[in-house]
Structure formats: C-alpha cells, structure tokens
Scaffold this motif. Structure first.
Motif, mmCIF file in Angstrom:
data_model
loop_
_atom_site.group_PDB
_atom_site.id
_atom_site.type_symbol
_atom_site.label_atom_id
_atom_site.label_comp_id
_atom_site.label_asym_id
_atom_site.label_seq_id
_atom_site.Cartn_x
_atom_site.Cartn_y
_atom_site.Cartn_z
ATOM 1 N N ASP A 107 34.309 14.982 -9.163
ATOM 2 C CA ASP A 107 35.250 16.225 -8.726
ATOM 3 C C ASP A 107 34.834 16.364 -7.127
ATOM 4 O O ASP A 107 34.927 17.184 -6.648
ATOM 5 N N ASN A 108 34.997 15.038 -6.562
ATOM 6 C CA ASN A 108 35.049 15.248 -4.821
ATOM 7 C C ASN A 108 36.067 15.969 -4.403
ATOM 8 O O ASN A 108 37.249 15.829 -4.863
ATOM 9 N N LYS A 109 35.730 16.844 -3.412
ATOM 10 C CA LYS A 109 36.781 17.783 -3.094
ATOM 11 C C LYS A 109 37.842 17.440 -2.334
ATOM 12 O O LYS A 109 39.075 18.063 -2.473
ATOM 13 N N HIS A 113 41.702 17.641 -3.639
ATOM 14 C CA HIS A 113 42.677 18.448 -2.582
ATOM 15 C C HIS A 113 43.976 17.374 -2.670
ATOM 16 O O HIS A 113 44.960 17.833 -2.505
#
Length: 299
Positions: A107-109, A113
């Motif tokens: 779930d890397n931001k 994004h």
C-alpha cells in the motif's frame, strides 16, 4: 505452506501459494496532469527519484522515472514516442504506464496516489507467482512445443530456468535463495507472464486466467520397482532414469517423450489451480482500485 510475510495478496491451495509478483497498468493523461505529478515528485519524493531520463527512441516513453524506496522500486513512463504530441493542446491525453511489484509495494502511498488520481486504467501485463515448498532439483520441466529453455546453474540447487518470450514466458528458480528467506525446507517459485492488449479494469470481473499458460512440471518421485525392470520397456525405463538424473526431456524423441510423460503423469504432475490464479489477480486489482477516492470504476 510457510507463513512468511512476502505477499501482498495470496491464495494458498493444494500446498502452493499464488500471488502477483509484477503488474503493468496503463491509462491516458494530459501533459498538465503529468506536470502536477512531477511537481509532487520533486517536492515530496525528490530523495526517492533513483533515475530520471528522457528518450527519443520510437519504441520508448519520452519521460521515464525509476522511483526507489527502502526495499523496492517501481517504474513509470509518460508520453510514448509513437504518439502524436502537441504541447499546446491540454485536451490531448497521452500514454501513462506504471509497473510495480505488489508483493513489495503493497500500500505504498505514492503508488496509491497515482492509481487513485487517474482513472480509466488498463491491464497491460501481470506476472503470476506460484510458490511450491519443494526442492527445484525435484522438478522435471517439460517444454515440449517450445523453442528453447535457458538454464543457469550457480551450483547445487541454485538453479534458474526460463523459456518462452513475451506473452506466456515462464521462469522457475529457487525462491529461498533468491530472496534469502530464513525458512526451514525448500521453496521453488514458478512465474508465468500474461500480457494483454489493453484489458480494461472496468471489466476486470470478467477476467479469467488461461489454463494453457501453466507449464508442464512433474515431481521427480517415480520409484522404480522390480516389476518395472522386468516387465516394462527397458529403454523407456532407462530414459526415465536419465530424465530423473537431469537429462532434458525435450531432447527425447517424440515417441519416448510421450512414454516418459505417461509414466510421470499419474501422481507426479504438478497440478496448478486455474481458480486460484484468477482469484489472486482479481484480489490484487481490487486491492488497488476498490477504495475510497479512486476514480476507477469497476462494473
């Protein structure tokens, strides 16, 4: 199966673990939207820009980024050089493609994004990973019908097999050694690549993995009996022994290859699950697109 934390989404079935090891997604965005993303990178993620380059090669993207974090990196490219480009028109949209490993990115931001900000995504390719808790030396690989197989040996059970190109290519290697996993026993990874001609994420519920993409693998567990030696085709048994000792099954004549495979088929063939492969790909897509704020629609 081992309870090791190397997966984002996984499905365990029949003592094998299915996951997605790489995914490539594509959409179309305007140049102004791209400059907004670049501003974010240069202001918030500047230290994570591992490499940025511009290419004019016809088969490449014009703008390219490799973004690195502590334990993984990912790539994206914008504005393919085979597109008609006009910087003065903001109503035009261009190819934006991102590629990452869900098992590492999770779930890397920044990735979330990007995926949430833009909509109308297409699936371009996916690497299905299947982990099997057996020694790679105990697997017989049958590549009948394929042109060639690349085999690299680093000694003992540190082996690497690769065959096929593009859509349907397969890699088999010692996952325990490759990832330096602190586990008891063995772990062999089988990776299968499926490429798409812009499969729309809006229709991902209809997606089904193709059974034909699974390689023909057999466990090297056929046990010879006195009956085998005395009553069966001695040449076939000798060739089976040779195959079990490392002789490539593809190098047998068609007749004897069929005979050897018939002996292995019964209880030795590794049977992959079409449902598990399909479900883990769907779960991975849902993980990234079925969330609050996402502009992607799934029917």
């Amino acid at each position: 199966m081992y309870d090791i934390d190397i997966y984002n989404k996984k499905i365990n079935f029949d003592n094998m673990t299915y996951s997605v090891d790489m995914i490539r997604l594509k959409t179309y965005i305007s140049y102004s939207k791209y400059t907004e993303l670049e501003f974010l990178l240069n202001s918030v993620y500047k230290k994570n820009i591992n490499k940025y380059w511009v290419s004019d090669k016809i088969m490449c993207f014009h703008y390219n980024y490799n973004i690195s974090f502590e334990d993984f990196s990912f790539y994206f490219g914008f504005m393919h050089n085979n597109e008609n480009i006009n910087y003065n028109r903001d109503d035009l949209e261009y190819n934006f493609t991102i590629e990452f490993n869900p098992n590492k990115a999770r779930d890397n931001k920044l990735i979330l994004h990007i995926l949430n900000t833009f909509g109308n995504w297409f699936l371009r390719s996916v690497d299905l990973a299947i982990d099997i808790p057996i020694n790679i030396l105990d697997i017989i690989v049958d590549i009948s019908g394929r042109r060639k197989m690349q085999t690299i040996s680093y000694g003992e059970d540190n082996l690497y097999y690769a065959f096929g190109k593009g859509d349907g290519r397969v890699k088999i290697y010692n996952k325990k050694i490759e990832s330096d996993l602190n586990i008891v026993g063995y772990l062999t990874r089988v990776e299968v690549t499926k490429e798409f001609d812009d499969y729309p994420i809006t229709k991902i519920k209809l997606f089904r993995f193709n059974q034909d993409f699974f390689p023909n693998l057999y466990l090297n567990q056929y046990l010879f009996s006195f009956s085998d030696i005395t009553t069966k085709d001695k040449t076939t048994m000798a060739l089976l022994y040779a195959v079990q000792s490392g002789y490539p099954i593809k190098d047998l004549t068609r007749r004897y290859r069929e005979k050897v495979i018939n002996l292995l088929e019964g209880g030795s063939k590794i049977k992959f699950s079409l449902k598990s492969a399909t479900d883990v790909i769907l779960q991975t897509i849902y993980f990234y697109f079925v969330r609050r704020g996402s502009k992607q629609v799934i029917y």
